[in-house]
Design an enzyme around this catalytic site. Structure first.
Site, mmCIF file in Angstrom:
data_model
loop_
_atom_site.group_PDB
_atom_site.id
_atom_site.type_symbol
_atom_site.label_atom_id
_atom_site.label_comp_id
_atom_site.label_asym_id
_atom_site.label_seq_id
_atom_site.Cartn_x
_atom_site.Cartn_y
_atom_site.Cartn_z
ATOM 1 N N ALA A 138 4.493 -61.595 -6.889
ATOM 2 C CA ALA A 138 4.517 -60.176 -6.559
ATOM 3 C C ALA A 138 4.590 -59.407 -7.872
ATOM 4 C CB ALA A 138 5.736 -59.885 -5.708
ATOM 5 N N GLY A 142 5.426 -65.111 -5.140
ATOM 6 C CA GLY A 142 4.511 -64.745 -4.054
ATOM 7 C C GLY A 142 3.182 -65.492 -4.124
ATOM 8 N N GLU A 172 3.761 -68.689 -2.550
ATOM 9 C CA GLU A 172 3.950 -68.453 -1.104
ATOM 10 C C GLU A 172 2.607 -68.230 -0.399
ATOM 11 O OE1 GLU A 172 7.029 -65.439 -2.263
ATOM 12 O OE2 GLU A 172 7.942 -66.148 -0.420
ATOM 13 N N GLU A 176 11.964 -66.663 -8.222
ATOM 14 C CA GLU A 176 12.646 -65.423 -7.811
ATOM 15 C C GLU A 176 14.125 -65.404 -8.195
ATOM 16 O OE1 GLU A 176 10.496 -67.074 -5.916
ATOM 17 O OE2 GLU A 176 9.185 -65.684 -4.868
HETATM 18 N N1 CAA Z 1 4.230 -59.115 -12.081
HETATM 19 C C1 CAA Z 1 3.806 -58.205 -12.963
HETATM 20 N N2 CAA Z 1 3.299 -58.531 -14.175
HETATM 21 C C2 CAA Z 1 3.239 -59.844 -14.485
HETATM 22 C C3 CAA Z 1 3.675 -60.844 -13.611
HETATM 23 C C4 CAA Z 1 4.174 -60.443 -12.349
HETATM 24 N N3 CAA Z 1 4.584 -61.309 -11.426
HETATM 25 N N4 CAA Z 1 3.504 -62.041 -14.212
HETATM 26 C C5 CAA Z 1 2.971 -61.791 -15.421
HETATM 27 N N5 CAA Z 1 2.822 -60.467 -15.588
HETATM 28 C C6 CAA Z 1 2.289 -59.762 -16.761
HETATM 29 C C7 CAA Z 1 3.289 -59.802 -17.909
HETATM 30 O O1 CAA Z 1 4.290 -58.803 -17.756
HETATM 31 C C8 CAA Z 1 2.372 -59.566 -19.075
HETATM 32 O O2 CAA Z 1 2.082 -58.176 -19.137
HETATM 33 P P1 CAA Z 1 2.106 -57.416 -20.571
HETATM 34 O O3 CAA Z 1 0.936 -58.022 -21.322
HETATM 35 O O4 CAA Z 1 1.895 -55.982 -20.181
HETATM 36 O O5 CAA Z 1 3.432 -57.717 -21.218
HETATM 37 C C9 CAA Z 1 1.081 -60.274 -18.674
HETATM 38 O O6 CAA Z 1 1.145 -60.436 -17.251
HETATM 39 C C10 CAA Z 1 0.958 -61.651 -19.295
HETATM 40 O O7 CAA Z 1 2.156 -62.358 -18.995
HETATM 41 P P2 CAA Z 1 3.080 -63.044 -20.115
HETATM 42 O O8 CAA Z 1 2.948 -62.328 -21.403
HETATM 43 O O9 CAA Z 1 4.458 -63.188 -19.553
HETATM 44 O O10 CAA Z 1 2.338 -64.459 -20.222
HETATM 45 P P3 CAA Z 1 2.982 -65.843 -20.625
HETATM 46 O O11 CAA Z 1 1.847 -66.786 -20.766
HETATM 47 O O12 CAA Z 1 3.937 -65.697 -21.762
HETATM 48 O O13 CAA Z 1 3.871 -66.294 -19.334
HETATM 49 C C11 CAA Z 1 4.287 -66.606 -17.003
HETATM 50 C C12 CAA Z 1 3.228 -66.554 -18.124
HETATM 51 C C13 CAA Z 1 5.210 -67.823 -17.198
HETATM 52 C C14 CAA Z 1 3.535 -66.738 -15.669
HETATM 53 C C15 CAA Z 1 5.123 -65.316 -17.022
HETATM 54 O O14 CAA Z 1 4.250 -64.206 -17.042
HETATM 55 C C16 CAA Z 1 6.050 -65.142 -15.851
HETATM 56 O O15 CAA Z 1 7.098 -65.760 -15.787
HETATM 57 N N6 CAA Z 1 5.662 -64.257 -14.890
HETATM 58 C C17 CAA Z 1 6.482 -63.925 -13.757
HETATM 59 C C18 CAA Z 1 6.449 -64.997 -12.711
HETATM 60 C C19 CAA Z 1 7.398 -64.636 -11.590
HETATM 61 O O16 CAA Z 1 8.591 -64.479 -11.774
HETATM 62 N N7 CAA Z 1 6.868 -64.513 -10.363
HETATM 63 C C20 CAA Z 1 7.629 -64.168 -9.209
HETATM 64 C C21 CAA Z 1 7.580 -62.692 -8.967
HETATM 65 S S1 CAA Z 1 8.723 -62.138 -7.742
HETATM 66 C C22 CAA Z 1 7.995 -62.520 -6.250
HETATM 67 O O17 CAA Z 1 6.906 -63.022 -6.195
HETATM 68 C C23 CAA Z 1 8.805 -62.114 -5.054
HETATM 69 C C24 CAA Z 1 8.297 -62.559 -3.753
HETATM 70 O O18 CAA Z 1 8.551 -63.636 -3.298
HETATM 71 C C25 CAA Z 1 7.544 -61.633 -2.937
#
Ligand code: CAA
Length: 272
Positions: free
Chosen positions: A83, A128, A131, A151
């Site tokens: 998400a 998500g 999921e 999460e």
């Molecule tokens: N939402 C919004 N933006 C996201 C994102 C997300 N889920 N995942 C990555 N991005 C964005 C980053 O913020 C970054 O943006 P900027 O360039 O503006 O800083 C861009 O995508 C590239 O990401 P990273 O620089 O972090 O890339 P990385 O290679 O260093 O890491 C990653 C990759 C491990 C996937 C890392 O991005 C990460 O941990 N992302 C989040 C994953 C996460 O926590 N997902 C769960 C979300 S909550 C959810 O989904 C709730 C639900 O059940 C409904």
């Protein structure tokens, strides 16, 4: 590969989705390929994308030329990284609840769909994203794919059916481990666990997935419809309700602010 496919004749006003078709070569039958196209944010899914995906699937339900659907992400780094955390950072508990219910509407629609929906997981499938993949009928993964439910590291819980669907796929023990550790696993571990059906090389990944899906399209659509219906006919309504209530509650707790703001600052969260 995507460029070589035809455009699907449905007007989606959403630039973050590409709709393509692959012609099966008989009676105008096709496979629809839906690409989440938000590469810079690793294809993170926001409210507009959720709504558009629901609208597209409702339309495709009545398109007898589409025999199967493949869902994938743009680029080679991510299927869907979850998400959209940036939008969630502004949510109050009621916004979070609506976001959860909307995501659940999508995963329920995918799961109950009468044509096979295949997740072509081409990189990160987190939160998500994992999921949505778990709700699909099959998951084919590229060799760089990474799965997880991080999460809890954001101070929230999975809100799009993760607590409902994962345990059906990989058992309560494996699901609980993924959901409370926030650990990520690679495609080999996911294959061993039964989270993915097959792993393919990243090169020509989509072509290889299409080749596999084409095989099902030779079978009786009616028999496939009834098989999917029979496999997925469980009534999980109460579990979904519990999940969205608790997703809302996690936004009432300060851990969600600690976790989400730490992610946005690219720091490790320090929960109290
Ligand atoms: N939402 C919004 N933006 C996201 C994102 C997300 N889920 N995942 C990555 N991005 C964005 C980053 O913020 C970054 O943006 P900027 O360039 O503006 O800083 C861009 O995508 C590239 O990401 P990273 O620089 O972090 O890339 P990385 O290679 O260093 O890491 C990653 C990759 C491990 C996937 C890392 O991005 C990460 O941990 N992302 C989040 C994953 C996460 O926590 N997902 C769960 C979300 S909550 C959810 O989904 C709730 C639900 O059940 C409904």
């Amino acid at each position: 590969m995507i460029e070589e496919l035809n455009n699907y004749n449905f007007l989606t006003e959403n630039d973050n989705l590409l709709l393509k078709t692959y012609n099966l070569g008989f009676e105008k039958k096709q496979i629809l390929i839906i690409v989440v196209n938000r590469e810079k944010s690793l294809n993170a899914v926001n409210i507009d994308i959720l709504k558009s995906l629901v609208n597209i699937l409702k339309h495709v339900k009545n398109d007898s030329n589409i025999l199967s659907i493949i869902l994938t992400g743009a680029g080679t780094k991510a299927f869907i990284a979850g998400a959209d955390i940036k939008s969630m950072s502004t949510y109050d508990p009621e916004d979070a609840y609506k976001y959860s219910v909307l995501g659940q509407d999508l995963v329920k629609l995918i799961n109950s769909f009468h044509k096979p929906i295949i997740a072509a997981v081409n990189g990160y499938a987190l939160g998500g994203g994992c999921e949505i993949a778990s709700a699909c009928h099959l998951r084919y993964a590229s060799e760089n794919s990474i799965f997880g439910q991080p999460e809890v590291k954001l101070g929230i819980i999975a809100g799009w059916g993760g607590t409902v669907n994962l345990k059906r796929l990989i058992g309560v023990g494996n699901a609980t481990k993924l959901l409370i550790s926030g650990d990520t696993i690679n495609c080999d571990e996911a294959l061993k666990m039964g989270l993915v059906n097959m792993v393919f090389p990243l090169e020509n990944f989509l072509s290889l997935v299409i080749k596999e899906v084409k095989r099902f399209c030779q079978n009786s659509p009616n028999a496939i419809k009834n098989t999917l219906f029979s496999i997925n006919s469980s009534n999980d309504d109460e579990s979904y309700r519990t999940e969205s209530d608790l997703f809302r509650d996690s936004f009432k707790h300060e851990d969600s602010r600690i976790g989400i703001s730490a992610f946005l600052r690219k720091e490790k969260p320090k929960f109290k």
